[in-house]
Every structure is written in structure tokens, then in C-alpha cells.
Design a protein around this motif. Structure first.
Motif, short mmCIF file in Angstrom:
data_model
loop_
_atom_site.label_atom_id
_atom_site.label_comp_id
_atom_site.label_asym_id
_atom_site.label_seq_id
_atom_site.Cartn_x
_atom_site.Cartn_y
_atom_site.Cartn_z
N GLY A 88 0.75 -1.25 0.05
CA GLY A 88 0.07 0.19 0.12
C GLY A 88 0.75 1.41 -0.05
O GLY A 88 0.12 2.37 0.02
N SER A 89 2.18 0.96 0.29
CA SER A 89 2.92 2.34 0.14
C SER A 89 3.10 2.87 -1.31
O SER A 89 3.28 2.30 -2.16
CB SER A 89 4.16 2.27 1.00
OG SER A 89 4.85 1.05 0.31
N ILE A 90 2.79 4.11 -1.51
CA ILE A 90 2.81 4.92 -2.69
C ILE A 90 4.48 5.24 -3.16
O ILE A 90 5.12 5.71 -2.15
CB ILE A 90 1.69 6.05 -2.61
CG1 ILE A 90 0.48 5.90 -2.15
CG2 ILE A 90 1.90 7.02 -3.72
CD1 ILE A 90 -0.23 7.18 -1.90
N THR A 91 4.74 4.91 -4.33
CA THR A 91 5.90 5.06 -4.81
C THR A 91 6.08 6.37 -5.51
O THR A 91 7.03 7.24 -5.69
CB THR A 91 6.40 3.90 -5.73
OG1 THR A 91 5.50 3.65 -6.79
CG2 THR A 91 6.67 2.53 -4.86
N ALA A 92 5.04 6.66 -6.16
CA ALA A 92 4.92 7.84 -7.29
C ALA A 92 3.86 8.47 -7.66
O ALA A 92 2.95 7.51 -7.63
CB ALA A 92 5.82 7.68 -8.27
N LEU A 93 3.45 9.69 -7.92
CA LEU A 93 2.33 10.13 -8.60
C LEU A 93 2.66 11.14 -9.66
O LEU A 93 3.40 12.09 -9.46
CB LEU A 93 1.49 10.95 -7.31
CG LEU A 93 0.20 11.66 -7.88
CD1 LEU A 93 -0.82 10.83 -8.45
CD2 LEU A 93 -0.30 12.69 -6.78
N LYS A 94 2.36 10.77 -10.83
CA LYS A 94 2.32 11.54 -12.04
C LYS A 94 0.98 12.19 -12.48
O LYS A 94 0.25 11.50 -12.58
CB LYS A 94 3.11 10.63 -13.28
CG LYS A 94 4.00 11.54 -14.23
CD LYS A 94 4.81 10.55 -14.70
CE LYS A 94 4.84 11.18 -16.23
NZ LYS A 94 5.29 10.14 -17.30
N VAL A 95 0.94 13.47 -12.63
CA VAL A 95 -0.08 14.01 -13.04
C VAL A 95 0.17 15.08 -14.23
O VAL A 95 0.86 15.86 -14.15
CB VAL A 95 -0.62 14.96 -11.82
CG1 VAL A 95 -1.77 15.95 -12.06
CG2 VAL A 95 -1.06 14.14 -10.68
N LYS A 96 -0.84 15.01 -15.15
CA LYS A 96 -0.99 16.02 -16.29
C LYS A 96 -2.36 16.75 -16.29
O LYS A 96 -3.31 15.83 -16.28
CB LYS A 96 -0.59 15.32 -17.56
CG LYS A 96 -0.55 16.19 -18.74
CD LYS A 96 0.02 15.90 -19.98
CE LYS A 96 -0.25 17.23 -21.04
NZ LYS A 96 0.42 16.79 -22.37
N THR A 97 -2.27 17.65 -16.38
CA THR A 97 -3.95 18.42 -16.34
C THR A 97 -3.77 19.65 -17.47
O THR A 97 -2.79 20.31 -17.51
CB THR A 97 -3.81 19.20 -14.83
OG1 THR A 97 -4.08 18.20 -13.92
CG2 THR A 97 -5.11 20.07 -14.89
N PHE A 98 -4.88 19.60 -18.11
CA PHE A 98 -5.27 20.67 -18.90
C PHE A 98 -6.35 21.51 -18.17
O PHE A 98 -7.51 20.86 -17.69
CB PHE A 98 -6.12 20.15 -20.24
CG PHE A 98 -4.86 19.42 -21.20
CD1 PHE A 98 -4.76 18.01 -20.89
CD2 PHE A 98 -4.39 20.25 -22.03
CE1 PHE A 98 -3.84 17.38 -21.79
CE2 PHE A 98 -3.48 19.64 -23.01
CZ PHE A 98 -3.09 18.15 -22.92
N ALA A 99 -5.97 22.84 -17.73
CA ALA A 99 -6.78 23.66 -17.05
C ALA A 99 -7.18 24.55 -17.98
O ALA A 99 -6.62 25.28 -18.66
CB ALA A 99 -5.87 24.18 -15.79
N ASN A 100 -8.75 24.65 -18.03
CA ASN A 100 -9.35 25.60 -18.90
C ASN A 100 -9.36 27.11 -18.14
O ASN A 100 -9.86 27.14 -17.10
CB ASN A 100 -10.71 24.96 -19.09
CG ASN A 100 -11.61 25.67 -20.23
OD1 ASN A 100 -11.23 26.77 -20.73
ND2 ASN A 100 -12.42 25.06 -20.57
N LEU A 101 -8.94 27.86 -18.94
CA LEU A 101 -8.90 29.32 -18.25
C LEU A 101 -9.99 30.01 -18.92
O LEU A 101 -10.25 31.17 -18.15
CB LEU A 101 -7.57 30.06 -18.44
CG LEU A 101 -6.37 29.18 -17.93
CD1 LEU A 101 -5.16 29.99 -18.55
CD2 LEU A 101 -6.09 29.18 -16.59
N GLY A 102 -10.79 29.64 -19.76
CA GLY A 102 -11.81 30.32 -20.31
C GLY A 102 -11.24 31.03 -21.62
O GLY A 102 -10.17 30.95 -22.10
N GLY A 103 -12.23 32.13 -22.16
CA GLY A 103 -11.78 32.55 -23.32
C GLY A 103 -11.04 33.99 -23.17
O GLY A 103 -10.22 34.46 -24.35
N ILE A 104 -10.84 34.18 -22.16
CA ILE A 104 -9.97 35.38 -21.76
C ILE A 104 -9.57 35.45 -20.20
O ILE A 104 -10.42 34.39 -19.51
CB ILE A 104 -10.63 36.73 -22.00
CG1 ILE A 104 -9.74 37.91 -22.26
CG2 ILE A 104 -11.56 37.07 -20.89
CD1 ILE A 104 -9.71 38.65 -23.45
#
Lengths: 792, 156, 288
Positions: free
Chosen positions: A308-324
Motif C-alpha cells: 500500500g505504500s505509494i511510490t510515485a504520483l504523476k499528474v498531467k492536467t489541462f486547465a481551462n482558463l476560459g476565453g480570456i
């Protein structure tokens, strides 16, 4: 500290005017000669503005003037506070203008304005304006907007990318994943939300030509910042030529932090029209013109060993900022999101990459939690996905990875927190308490029995941390090592004890429901030993308050409260020196207790704070070098943030025939350090939980492929009602923060940050017999039903 | 064309000329300066505008002023009497049933009506009785507590 | 939020209202205003004149007889929900009225106004069809009666002519009869509180068997519809859970309405589940 007022659940000082209707919100402010503005907003999500005909509108009876973007083209686009530049990261910034001139990039952008005698007339005239739009192709998805062939919104942002940011160690994370016994991959969507404070936004501006000064009333969480940004970055006038007043503000949740085009438009109109002008949003207008929250599409990879011990976390996110971009938009999915991905756990390797993108949707910026709910959702879902994969109890996996009490101050791996460290905590203690409160073992038995009867109960956990009490200025700002926010983040408080012994506190925070007039007074009453009724807190007006950064990021207690506290200490020091003088004693022999200064050991020969204040104000006999009056100001720059934590537990039942989710129980054990007013703390947690549960089950902004916000009003967007919730069961532990003298961590956002994954985890637990591991929010009945159908 | 309307609000009779399209909420706020009643939405969901009209709770944003001609209206400003808070107002204060306060006037009026019809409601009856009032700050918990506290304090 | 300009006329009688409607083509009736005023505020409705019938006393009130109950069109939802006459004589109607919107809306909205509006997501139309109600209306050509099945024509469209005023609704006093039970279940839209799906079920038992079953589904089609296949399947059967479940499963109404909250496929499924549950409740109340 004795606990006469600090720590007491005292009724709020602000309530009498609120419960009688006496309080004045923005729309209640009346001025002689006030005129009313209505803004024409683009019905298209992406379009060129070819021409605008305003003559019919201008001739309509009762209309004073009609303007378009062309009339304000000398004004620059609004400032964005997240430069993140310093050569480290390219930031393709595009911000709104007071009215758009050539093109619009989301529905609801303002293209023209009518100023009229009354609001009904202004609306009539709006309908007489003719705009010739050339519609352009639309893209609304945060990830798909970067694909080749997607419509391009801004010339300076190829592939609609505003920024490409990362933190942590990619190589380390990859190695950690390859060392793992199991790797779980998942796509997690954190859907766009519409914050919906009950009071929409508004602004009144008045210009006085002889003095060239403006007075601006606005629904704002940070009047000083608004003044600074408008004078320095939009109008190019001295900072002192504008007064900004936030009257009673009806909730904000982040939306009222930012500098919006309408505020600048009212200021410009007041001067152009020569009369005060008021604009007040309708609710539907709020939905298209005020900032939204969240809207992340995230792919995670989490690795763990069999134990159960976590060895790594890898995250890729697309963050919507809007039209402006809104004022801080890019800062939220970076500084306040990626950097929090260690959660409550000792994750040895973390890597996060965030692509901030433009799409033809409304502006996205901070909304209660601002980045931390998104991070907590990722971490708490990831941990549950690991538990499901390993067939381990989710509380066991959490325990296995918790940061331990002896590890504090704790710096998350790979310097993702850029030098900051979690202050204090005992995560297991909160979890234990939560499990006791819910009766975990007997619940699991009940769950098993129910399953045999074809009933699906579920329990979900969220053992969260969060980071608030923002923030050390050099850490957050545009310093060589800073996060690149064009701001500092200290806070101010001036405490004055008047001749009659009454105390006035002026601060730079801006309460919009949090009760600062009570809580800050409690600190002062406690420290100075004066009755609570003798302390008045004034805020929200740039005239008469020291410059402050305002209220958001759960900073007012930790940072503002400390500024108040520090000012009281300075006052006590001066009081002791003056009392020594009055008593003909040596200053170093003096002590201050319970509102009196006296020689240590001789409490019967004391001077009360009221007597000392009187003497200081009259100045008939002061020690050499002492100025009259008991008055001190503190500008407090916190050395660190603060880190509340806790365990939230949700129990649900899923109706197997309809997919409806019923929340049977909701419990929380929160550790927010010391509490100034436990009743107010609980109220913040209740409200926060309601918003977080709402994201899991009911809320979600929906755009169609033409960029139309189909969830365009309260008819479609489900802000929860009282009947949706059970009574929340609140518990707490108290681990003071060593990072400020009050020991407070902050609580405004914890409820929202913690709760969303607790609910989703509970529903997934209920659905686990069906083999369902992951579903996107909101978990509507149909969505749950379809998942159960597919699983059969 | 303007219409004359006569409405008694908080015990005082007013006669004004209004456009038929004028909402009662705007009549109260703009014509009479009674700004305690708030407008929070435009689709009749939020209930911030709730007032008592002829003794029952109504959403004043969904009533035209002309429809209220001849009626008696009580707004939040009219609840306290002789400087003494109504038990419901007091209960909201005691139980921290408000934070930003914007929904509060409408919420309090709805609760007054609720308790008039059901003097000792259960938690569930309270929560459903508030279907027409949105609050974004409190999560409703302390509002429910305030209603129960008020129920105890009010004459049966 | 801000309606367009409109003229206003206060009718003193039904005949007066009819005459104004006839003379002014763009005029609309104003009763409680809780369908019309919201539409005007969004400017999706822009009548030239409002003919206010809200004070015509003859249009209000509930008259309960042994066989029928006559409800004035101006009776508010709150009055329908709390009427002791209706709770005895036609309980399914007061049960449904209590589920409409919220207390404030129920205090103003009227049964006549709601029916004349014929919103597919409203509750009353479903009830009226299930109860086989009769509507009385008055127009320039006089008074006439129509049964519910002929009243609803399409979404937001009824048989009311442009100069007609709905004056009363007559429903059977089934509560006075032995062996009759009814139940109305509603899946509430979490935002609007309208009926995503509303199912009215009524059961009449003779000697422990279903003499007549009525199942009407609202919210999945433009107007509510009888689930004829379900009704036939139950006729003559004992109202056991198994029989009710298999009858409900026979529902074959094609759902034409759907939105981002609930697709037409899901609504059709929900209707079956709710039909079963409503029939169980109706059977219980019928004494089964």
C-alpha cells in the motif's frame, strides 16, 4: 492567554443590521442623480464584431448615452496578476477590455453599454442596439482546444496554450512508477462550477471633476487591490484619486476578488456621462460575466507497492482558463494546485505538468478552495483507486502513507512546495476520531448485510490537507524565487484605543460573511482585556483602512488576525511604559493582565487600559520620547502558510433502480488549529461542505458545442437546497499552527476542499460490487444508473 | 400607462403611480426605499425577495406591484415591533443562521410563514419548507437550528 | 429580469375578461402570474396587455360533492394542497399540489394558470389526465366543457381559444369510494424543481383484484400520456408486487423529451420504475 473571548462562540456583532434589513448591499446604495447602466453582451462564443448601430437606442426616451468599445479604446486591457515570467515560463496573456472592440471569445463578453434613468429603460434600449457579428468556429474543451485544427482564439497563444508549467521531478516520478508493484492510471475530470454567491456583482462609480476624484462602490473582497489596479494599470491616475468602498458584500467565494471590465467601465462612464452610474448584474448575467471555478481534465498515474505504500504520483492536467484571462486565472491551477499534490502523504516522487488553455467559455479563476479542491480530488481519488486495485481498505492505505507527527515541519518531495513546509498535524488522530464517530466496523457489517438484500450503501473518505493563510510575499510574488504573482500577501491592522477607552480596529481584510467584525474584535478584547462591545472593527473602505490584500485563500485569521494581534502587543507595550510613568515605577517591572498594567506582584495598584488610554490621548504627562495616543499599526508578512487537515466521511445509499444517490450521513473531523470563534468556524465548515458535496452530486456548468452555456440559470444549474442535506456531524482535533502567535490555521475553504472526494469515494464504494471504479462528477442519477447497466 | 396602486407596507399605507411591469420587489426597494428585501436571481428560484403578502410568504420578484394593490405587505423591516426583534430574527442571531446575510431577510420571512402554519416542524419539514430559499454560505445547518430555536421561543 | 412595457386591465368578471381578450389580440390573462411573470422577465413572453383576473372571487374555491369536487381555476396550489375536502375526496391531487415548486410559489400559483400553461414538466396535467378531469371554460361563444384527454394538445398548447378563460376543474371524488387508491410520484429536477418524470397511478379494487388501473406519465412527452400497456396488463390481476412489477415493465411510451440532466432513454426507464412504485402505493391505499 486567558480565554475570555478568544475561543468563545460569541454571537456576531454584525448580525443586528443583517437580520433587520438595515445593512446596505451594493444595490441598496442610493445617490442623488444616479443613473443605470445595462450592458449588451455577445450571444456568440467566438465572433468578430463587424459593426454596432446605437442610434435607435440613443434616441430612446430616458436614455442618456450609448457607448461601444470604440469609445474606450484608449483604455488598456485589464491587468493580469500572474506574470510567472522572470524568464522562467512563457505566459501568453490576454485580458478583457472594458468593452470588446474587435472580437469576443466567450458568450457574455460586453460589447456595448446603455446609460439610462432607470434599469427598465436601460434594458429596453439594449434591445434597440444592432450588432453585426461574424461568428467564428468554437472550441470549449480544455484539452481538445490544443489539438491541431482547433479554432485559434488569440494570436499570441498558439494551440490556445496560455502556459505550460510543471513542478516536481519527472524522472524521479517515472522511476517511482517503474519501481511500483501496481500502477493505476485514470482520467479525472474536475468539472466547471458556477460559484453563485447569493448577491451578484455590481458597481457604482461617481466622478467629481473639480477634485478629479472617483468614488467607487463595488462588491469586492479586496477594495485596496481594486483601487491599485484601476488607478495604476487601467486609468493611469494617482492611486490617491480614487476611493473604493465595499459596502455589505453578499458572499464572494472568490468571484469578487478580481478586477472585472464592468468596474472599470463604470468608472469610465461616470466621467464621460458626468453623473454617477450603477451597474448590477442579473443572475443570468453573473453566469456569463463572472468567473467560474475548476474545469480540469487530468490524467494520473499512481504507483504503489503491494503493502500500500505509494511510490510515485504523476499528474498531467489541462486547465481551462476560459476565453480570456481573469486577474489571477493562471495562478490557481499552478501555485495552488500542482504544489499541493502530496496531500497528507509521504509520496516520495511527484511530478505535475499543467497546460493552461484558452477555450470559448467563461473566465475561470479562484473559487472556494482555488486549486486545492482540484488537488485534493486528484490525491484522494488516487489513493482510493490504489486501495481498490490492491483490494486494501482505503483507510489502511491512507494510514500507510500518512505524514507522521514527528515529520513536521514537512517538505513534500521534489520541492513541489517550493521551499514551504507543512506546519503541524496528526493526521491519524483525525482519522481515528472520524472512524469512531461513524462507527466504521459496524458500518461495514451493515453494508455487507444490505448488499445481500440488494441495497447499495457506500462509505467514502477524504483525509485532506490544505494550504492557506496565504502567503509569504517573497514566496508568492515576482521575486527571484517567487511563484510569479504580481502581488505581495501580507496583511495590515491598525488598533487604536481612544480617549474613552473604546477601541477601533481598521484592517485590510474584507469580510463578506466570515464575521471579522466579531472575530477580530475577539482577539483585541482578549489581548487588551476590554469588553467586546468596546471594540469596533472597520473594514472595506480604502478611506480609513490601511492597505491590505483582502479576504480569500483563508488568510484573514492567520494573516489578518496576526496583524491585529501584533498591534495589540505593541499597544500593550506602550501601555505598560505609560502606566509605569503614571505609577512612577520602572517599565521593566510592569506586567499587563486583564486590561490592567501594574507592577508585577502588586495588582491592586494598577492602571486600567481605559485610564492609560485617557492619559495617552490627553498627553498632559507622557514619558520622554513618547507620542500621544494609543495607536499602532502592523503590516504582517507571514513567514509561512498554514496547513489545516482532517478527515471527512460520507455515507451514501445508491438506489439500484434509479441511480439516485442519497447522502445518509456526512461527518467531518477538521483541525484548523486554534479557533477564534468555534461557532463561526463550524458555520464555515457547514457552508464549505455544502458546496463540495454539491460538486460531487448536483452542480456542473454545461457548454454546448457552440459555446452556449446551457446551464444558464438557476433553473438548470442546481445550487443545492436545504432538503438535499442531512445534518452534518462535526468533530475536531486541535493542532495549533506554530507559524503564527494565534495558532490558527484558517477554515474558510476546508469544507469544500475536503468534501468532494469523500462523496465520490462513497459512491464508488457503494458501486464496487458492480466493478465500477471511476465515474465523473456530478454523479447524477442517470450517470450512476448507466454505469450500473454497463457493468451488468 | 401608469397605474395607481395602494399597498400597506409594514403598517403604512402608500399610494403610488407605477408601470404595470414594475415588480413588487422593485416597488418596495426603489419606490419605498425598503432595501432590506433583496433580489438574488431572475428565474424565481432563490427566494431572497420573499415578503409576507396578506399574511403568506410570496416571492416579491414574481408579483407585479399592480397585483399587490389593496394588499398588506410585511417586509423584513416590519418584523421587529417596538424595537424588539421577532423571535425568528433573534433565533437567527443566536444560532449563527446567517453569514453574508443576503438571503437572510427572505429566509426569515419564509420561516415566519412556516412556523405560522406548522409551529413545531421536524427537521425534514423545515428543510423542505425552505425549498424556495437558497443560501450559499451556511450549508443550511444553522438555519435549521435557528428555526427549531424560534419554534421553542414562540407562543404555541 | 426587466419585462418589456405592457398595458394592464383589471377584469371585474369573467365576461369582462373574455371581452378584453377578444378586443386585444396580444393580451394575456394574469392569474397568479407564476408562469407568466417569469416568462415576461426573460422577455420570452411580451404580451401587449395583461388582463388581470386575480380578483374575480367566483373563480376561487373548492366545492366538494359526493361524486365530484369542483375547483375554481384561481385556487392556489397551497389551497389545493391543504384542502381537507380534497384530502378526503381526491387525495392524489392535494398530494401532488404539495410537491409543486416551493411554499412561496404555491401561495400564488393557481391550478387554472398552471393548466392553461401546459408545461410538460408541470405536475397538474398528469394528475388531470389520470383523474379524467373535466375543464370548464368561458369564451365569447359561451361556456363549454372539455375532458382532460382533449384539453392538452402539445407542449404549452391547450384547447383554450384565445378569448377563453378556464373557470373550473372538476375531478372525481374517488376518495369517497371503496377500494380506490392513488399515488403521485415525482422525480424532481434538482435545479428547477419541475417534474423530470411524474407518474400518477390509480387503482380500483373489486374483490381483491384490479378492476381498473390508471397510470399516467408526465415529463417524457410533450403532454402526459396514459401507459396503456401497463393499465391493460394489470386489469383483472391481483395487485401483488410481482404482478405490478411485470405490468410496469410493459410500459412502451416513446420518450421524446430529454435534456442534459436526464436523457429521453433514462426518463423512459425512470417512468417504469416510478410506475411500479406508484402502483404499489396506490394498491396499498386502495386496501390491497
Amino acid at each position: 492567554m486567558s480565554t475570555k473571548t478568544f475561543g468563545a462562540s460569541i454571537k456576531r456583532k454584525e448580525d443586528p443590521r443583517l437580520i433587520t434589513g438595515e445593512a446596505k448591499y451594493l444595490d441598496d446604495v442610493q445617490l442623488p442623480g444616479l443613473t443605470y447602466a445595462a450592458i449588451l453582451r455577445s450571444p456568440y462564443a467566438h465572433a468578430k464584431i463587424k459593426s454596432i448601430k446605437t442610434d435607435k437606442a440613443a434616441k430612446h426616451p430616458g436614455v442618456l448615452a450609448v457607448f461601444t468599445g470604440q469609445d474606450f479604446k484608449e483604455l488598456p486591457a485589464l491587468p493580469c496578476a500572474w506574470q510567472a515570467d522572470a524568464g522562467r515560463i512563457k505566459n501568453n496573456l490576454n485580458t478583457p477590455r472594458v468593452l470588446e472592440i474587435d472580437r469576443v471569445t466567450h458568450t457574455g463578453m460586453g460589447v456595448a453599454v446603455v446609460v439610462a434613468d432607470d434599469r427598465y429603460t436601460a434594458e429596453d434600449a439594449l434591445n434597440l442596439i444592432e450588432v453585426d457579428y461574424e461568428p467564428l468556429p468554437v472550441v470549449v474543451d480544455a484539452e481538445k482546444t490544443t489539438f491541431p485544427g482547433a479554432p485559434q482564439l488569440h494570436e499570441n497563444a498558439p494551440n490556445n496554450i496560455c502556459f505550460d508549467w510543471s513542478c516536481g521531478d519527472a524522472d524521479g516520478a517515472n522511476k517511482g512508477l517503474s519501481d511500483a508493484d501496481v500502477v493505476v492510471k485514470a482520467r479525472l475530470v474536475n468539472q466547471r462550477l458556477i460559484p453563485n454567491p447569493m448577491e451578484p456583482r455590481g458597481c457604482i462609480a461617481q466622478y467629481m471633476p473639480a477634485s478629479e476624484e472617483y468614488t467607487v462602490w463595488m462588491t469586492s473582497q479586496d477594495p485596496h487591490i481594486m483601487r491599485l489596479l484601476m488607478t495604476a494599470f487601467v486609468f493611469g491616475i494617482p492611486e490617491t484619486k480614487m476611493r473604493v468602498i465595499a459596502p455589505q458584500v453578499g458572499g464572494g467565494f472568490g468571484t469578487k476578488i478580481f478586477l472585472y471590465p464592468e468596474y472599470c467601465l463604470m468608472v469610465a462612464l461616470a466621467r464621460k456621462v458626468g453623473k454617477p452610474v450603477k451597474w448590477m448584474e442579473t443572475r443570468r448575467e453573473n453566469y456569463v460575466a463572472t468567473t467560474h471555478g475548476r474545469d480540469h481534465v487530468t490524467d494520473i498515474e499512481i504507483g504503489a507497492k503491494r503493502d500500500g505504500s505509494i511510490t510515485a504520483l504523476k499528474v498531467k492536467t489541462f486547465a481551462n482558463l476560459g476565453g480570456i484571462l481573469s486577474t489571477i486565472g493562471p495562478g490557481i491551477p499552478t501555485t495552488l494546485y500542482g504544489r499541493l499534490l502530496s496531500g497528507a502523504y509521504k509520496i516520495p516522487h511527484i511530478y505535475c505538468n499543467v497546460i493552461g488553455t484558452y477555450t470559448n467559455t467563461g473566465m475561470v479563476d479562484a473559487y472556494r478552495g482555488a486549486g486545492r479542491p482540484e488537488a485534493t480530488y486528484v490525491v484522494e481519488r488516487a489513493v482510493d483507486l490504489v486501495a481498490a486495485e490492491l483490494k486494501m481498505d482505503p483507510t489502511e492505505v491512507r494510514r500507510k502513507n500518512f505524514i507522521q507527527p514527528g515529520d513536521f515541519p514537512y517538505a513534500p518531495a521534489d520541492n513541489i512546495l517550493a521551499g514551504l513546509k507543512y506546519d503541524s498535524g496528526d493526521y491519524d488522530k483525525a482519522l481515528k476520531k472520524g472512524l469512531e464517530m461513524v462507527g466504521y466496523e459496524s458500518f461495514r457489517k451493515e453494508q455487507a448485510a444490505a448488499r445481500k438484500q440488494g441495497r447499495y450503501l457506500g462509505i467514502g473518505f477524504s483525509t485532506y490537507i490544505e494550504m492557506c493563510g496565504a502567503a509569504p510575499s517573497a514566496w508568492i510574488g515576482v521575486s527571484p524565487t517567487g511563484q510569479g504573482w504580481g502581488a505581495a500577501m501580507w496583511e495590515s491592522a491598525n488598533v487604536r484605543v481612544h480617549l474613552t477607552g473604546k477601541v477601533i480596529v481598521t484592517i485590510g481584510t474584507q469580510s463578506h460573511g466570515q464575521g471579522h467584525e466579531t472575530t477580530m474584535a475577539q482577539i483585541v478584547a482578549e489581548e487588551l482585556g476590554v469588553p467586546l462591545d468596546d471594540v469596533t472593527v472597520q473594514l472595506g473602505d480604502t478611506l480609513g483602512t490601511p492597505f491590505g490584500y483582502g479576504t480569500y485563500a483563508s488568510r484573514s485569521a492567520a494573516v489578518g488576525g496576526t496583524a491585529v494581534f501584533n498591534s495589540t502587543q505593541k499597544i500593550k507595550e506602550k501601555a505598560k511604559r505609560l502606566a509605569a510613568h503614571m505609577l512612577e515605577a520602572a517599565p521593566e517591572d510592569m506586567t499587563y493582565e486583564d486590561g490592567k498594567a501594574f507592577v508585577k506582584g502588586s495588582p491592586d495598584k494598577a492602571k486600567t487600559i481605559q485610564e492609560i488610554a485617557g492619559a495617552a490621548a490627553l498627553a498632559y504627562s507622557l514619558p520622554a520620547g513618547m507620542e500621544p495616543f494609543l495607536d499602532d499599526v502592523t503590516y504582517y508578512d507571514p513567514p509561512e502558510c498554514t496547513y489545516p487537515f482532517g478527515t471527512h466521511i460520507c455515507v451514501v445509499e445508491v438506489d439500484k433502480d434509479t441511480g439516485e444517490v442519497k447522502v445518509l450521513r456526512y461527518l467531518s473531523v477538521d483541525d484548523v488549529g486554534k479557533k477564534i470563534n468555534p461557532m463561526i468556524v463550524d458555520g464555515q465548515i457547514h457552508g464549505g461542505i455544502a458546496q463540495g458535496v454539491a460538486q460531487a452530486l448536483w452542480e456542473g456548468a454545461v457548454y454546448d458545442e457552440n459555446g452556449q452555456l446551457t446551464s444558464g440559470s438557476l433553473m438548470d444549474y442546481a445550487v443545492p437546497k436545504a432538503g438535499f442535506f442531512p445534518n452534518f456531524e462535526l468533530g475536531s482535533t486541535e493542532t495549533p499552527s506554530p507559524n503564527n502567535p494565534l495558532g490558527v490555521k484558517g477554515v474558510g475553504e476546508t469544507g469544500t476542499i475536503a468534501s468532494t472526494p469523500a462523496v465520490v469515494n462513497a459512491v464508488m464504494d457503494a458501486l464496487s460490487p458492480f466493478g465500477i471504479r471511476n465515474l465523473d462528477m456530478p454523479l447524477t442519477p442517470e450517470k450512476v444508473w448507466r454505469a450500473m447497466q454497463s457493468a451488468k | 400607462m401608469a397605474q395607481a396602486v395602494s399597498i400597506t407596507v409594514n403598517g403604512t399605507a402608500y399610494t403610488k403611480e407605477v408601470e404595470p411591469r414594475l415588480l413588487l420587489a422593485h416597488f418596495l426597494r426603489e419606490e419605498l426605499g425598503l432595501t432590506g428585501t433583496n433580489v438574488g436571481c431572475d428565474t424565481s428560484q432563490c427566494g431572497a425577495c420573499t415578503v409576507l403578502m396578506d399574511g403568506v410568504a410570496v416571492k416579491s420578484c414574481t408579483v407585479l406591484a399592480v397585483q399587490a394593490d389593496g394588499s398588506t405587505v410585511t417586509t423584513i423591516e416590519g418584523l421587529a415591533s417596538d424595537g424588539k426583534l421577532h423571535p425568528v430574527q433573534n433565533a437567527f442571531w443566536e444560532k449563527h443562521g446567517l453569514q453574508c446575510g443576503f438571503c437572510t431577510p427572505g429566509m426569515i420571512i419564509t420561516v415566519v410563514d412556516l412556523l405560522n402554519n406548522n409551529p413545531h416542524p421536524t427537521d425534514e419539514e423545515i428543510r423542505h419548507g425552505l425549498d424556495g430559499n437558497l443560501c450559499r454560505c451556511t450549508g443550511y445547518q444553522n438555519i435549521v437550528e435557528a428555526v427549531k430555536y424560534a419554534a421553542e421561543a414562540m407562543p404555541a | 429580469m426587466y419585462s418589456s412595457s405592457v398595458d394592464y386591465y383589471r377584469a371585474t368578471s369573467v365576461a369582462d375578461a373574455v371581452s378584453m381578450l377578444k378586443k386585444n389580440k396580444g393580451a394575456k390573462l394574469l392569474a397568479g402570474g407564476h408562469s407568466l411573470v417569469p416568462a415576461m422577465k426573460l422577455r420570452v413572453a411580451q404580451p401587449t396587455m395583461l388582463v388581470d383576473i386575480g380578483r374575480i372571487k367566483s373563480l376561487s374555491g373548492i366545492k366538494a360533492g359526493k361524486k365530484e369536487v369542483k375547483i375554481g381555476a384561481l385556487t392556489t396550489h397551497a389551497a389545493v394542497a391543504s384542502s381537507s375536502d380534497l384530502k378526503t375526496a381526491c387525495p392524489i391531487l392535494s398530494e401532488a399540489a404539495a410537491l409543486i415548486a416551493d411554499q412561496q410559489v404555491r401561495n400564488r400559483g393557481t391550478i387554472g394558470g398552471s393548466l392553461a400553461n401546459a408545461d410538460p414538466a408541470a405536475d397538474y396535467p398528469t394528475l388531470m389526465l389520470a383523474l379524467d378531469a373535466t375543464f370548464t371554460m368561458m369564451g365569447s361563444k359561451g361556456e363549454r366543457e372539455i375532458e382532460a384527454s382533449k384539453f392538452f394538445k402539445d407542449l404549452f398548447t391547450t384547447a383554450l381559444k384565445s378569448d377563453e378563460v378556464l373557470t373550473s376543474i372538476t375531478v372525481p371524488a374517488y376518495g369517497n369510494m371503496e377500494g380506490m387508491g392513488g399515488a403521485y410520484l415525482k422525480h424532481r429536477h434538482p435545479a428547477s424543481s419541475y417534474a423530470v418524470v411524474g407518474v400518477a397511478a390509480m387503482i380500483g379494487l373489486i374483490d381483491g383484484k384490479v378492476a381498473r388501473a390508471v397510470v399516467v406519465v408526465g415529463g417524457i412527452t410533450g403532454n402526459p400520456m396514459h401507459a396503456v400497456a401497463v393499465e391493460s396488463a394489470l386489469a383483472g390481476m391481483e395487485p401483488t408486487e410481482a404482478n405490478i412489477a411485470s405490468a410496469a415493465d410493459m410500459m412502451d411510451i416513446e420518450a421524446t423529451l430529454g435534456d442534459s440532466y436526464a436523457s429521453s432513454e433514462y426518463r423512459a426507464h425512470l417512468a417504469k420504475v416510478m410506475a411500479k412504485r406508484a402502483l404499489m402505493l396506490a394498491a396499498q391505499r386502495a386496501g390491497g
